[in-house]
Design a protein around this motif. Sequence first.
Motif, short mmCIF file in Angstrom:
data_model
loop_
_atom_site.label_atom_id
_atom_site.label_comp_id
_atom_site.label_asym_id
_atom_site.label_seq_id
_atom_site.Cartn_x
_atom_site.Cartn_y
_atom_site.Cartn_z
N PHE A 79 0.83 -1.20 0.00
CA PHE A 79 0.00 0.00 0.00
C PHE A 79 0.87 1.26 0.00
CE2 PHE A 79 -2.22 3.48 2.06
CZ PHE A 79 -3.42 3.51 1.36
N ALA A 82 2.45 1.95 -3.47
CA ALA A 82 1.49 2.51 -4.42
C ALA A 82 1.17 3.95 -4.08
CB ALA A 82 0.21 1.67 -4.43
N THR A 83 0.98 4.24 -2.81
CA THR A 83 0.67 5.60 -2.38
C THR A 83 1.81 6.56 -2.70
OG1 THR A 83 -0.75 4.80 -0.58
CG2 THR A 83 0.09 7.05 -0.40
N GLY A 113 -3.38 10.58 -4.21
CA GLY A 113 -2.96 9.39 -3.47
C GLY A 113 -3.43 9.25 -2.04
N VAL A 115 -6.16 8.44 0.48
CA VAL A 115 -7.45 7.75 0.39
C VAL A 115 -8.37 8.10 1.55
CG1 VAL A 115 -6.31 5.83 -0.78
CG2 VAL A 115 -6.77 5.67 1.67
N LYS A 253 -5.85 8.53 -8.93
CA LYS A 253 -6.40 8.02 -7.66
C LYS A 253 -7.18 6.73 -7.86
CE LYS A 253 -7.13 7.40 -3.80
NZ LYS A 253 -7.15 6.12 -4.34
N GLN A 257 -3.53 4.05 -8.81
CA GLN A 257 -3.15 3.60 -7.47
C GLN A 257 -3.55 2.15 -7.21
OE1 GLN A 257 -4.38 6.19 -4.29
NE2 GLN A 257 -3.05 5.21 -2.79
N PRO A 258 -4.81 1.74 -7.46
CA PRO A 258 -5.12 0.32 -7.23
C PRO A 258 -4.38 -0.63 -8.16
CG PRO A 258 -7.00 1.49 -8.21
CD PRO A 258 -6.01 2.53 -7.79
N ALA A 261 -0.92 -0.95 -6.74
CA ALA A 261 -1.03 -1.74 -5.51
C ALA A 261 -1.15 -3.22 -5.82
CB ALA A 261 -2.23 -1.26 -4.69
N CYS A 282 -8.29 -0.89 -0.47
CA CYS A 282 -7.97 0.37 0.21
C CYS A 282 -7.34 1.38 -0.75
CB CYS A 282 -7.02 0.11 1.39
SG CYS A 282 -7.81 -0.70 2.80
N SER A 283 -6.56 0.90 -1.70
CA SER A 283 -5.94 1.80 -2.68
C SER A 283 -6.97 2.39 -3.63
CB SER A 283 -4.87 1.06 -3.48
OG SER A 283 -3.84 0.60 -2.63
#
Length: 331
Positions: A79, A82-83, A113, A115, A253, A257-258, A261, A282-283
Amino acid sequence: MPDGRTGIMAGMHALLSAFAPIWILTGIGYAVARSGLLGAQAEAVLGRFVFHVAMPAALFTMVSGSHPSAFAHPSMVAFAAATALVSALGFVVARRFFGRGRADAAISSMASGYVNSANLGIPVAVQVLGDASFVAQVILFQVLLVSPVILTLLDSGTRPGGGAAGERPGGGLRRMLTMPVRNPIIMASLLGLAVSVTGLRLPAALTHSCDLLGAAAVPTALVTLGMSLHGGPAAATGRVAGRAEVGAAVALKTLAQPLIAYAVAGPLLHLPDHQVLAVVLCSALPTAQNAFIYAREYGLDTGLARNGVVASTVVSMVTLSFATWALGPNR
């Protein structure tokens, strides 16, 4: 097949239930602003209340009762990677392609980024994952590591003179060193971390007071966000974000990001399926309303943060549903 369909329908119901308070409170804020019930300065006053009072209380309560050792979990590595990457991309895109200064680019980075892990992440995690333990780690990561970086960029990008020649030598360093004292968000997080590390037991009256104040942070922030949608100026200073700029932040976003991740958690770290789902879910959460509150507090363009929060919340209903369908146990 019926079991899979039932699982998907349950996941969709969980998402709709989690999103409903966001839309309702934002709509209430819009209605309040449209009616003029609280006066012309209500949005600014409520924004300052969230930033200086309610949010620090919520963060102090959250961090003081946490265990920072949770950061060592492999899922958090995925996570965090990715963030960090998406936030850096948001910053670079804002600087290179849209000509933003350091402070506005920091808001773009946050919109790309940061969340919505609290008021949306927790109910989604409980319904889809079965518990919110990983979301709690995400919240701590954002509060203790991401927020200080963003706030440092905001502070350095909006200081008097912006680091120009007229500023006294050492002024920038002095502002950076004293920022925890001047910034209630960072101060509350550091105090909470000190309480957590030392194991100090606080008086019940103090913790209950912080709980009450902290509970006002999210609903007040959403009402303030809704008020900003009613025709007011999108920026206190500078130019207003265009559709392309908002679209870039929302794409980073809700899509980049996902996907990053997933690549880190799955092919790279080979985490178990349930951990991959937790990281991706969560991502894929939308931008937190904190981005709007920070932009307003620092007198920056609130259009990017405001529109980014709203647009990413709409788009994330699709991406969260797809992630649940593609990676969930009923796939």
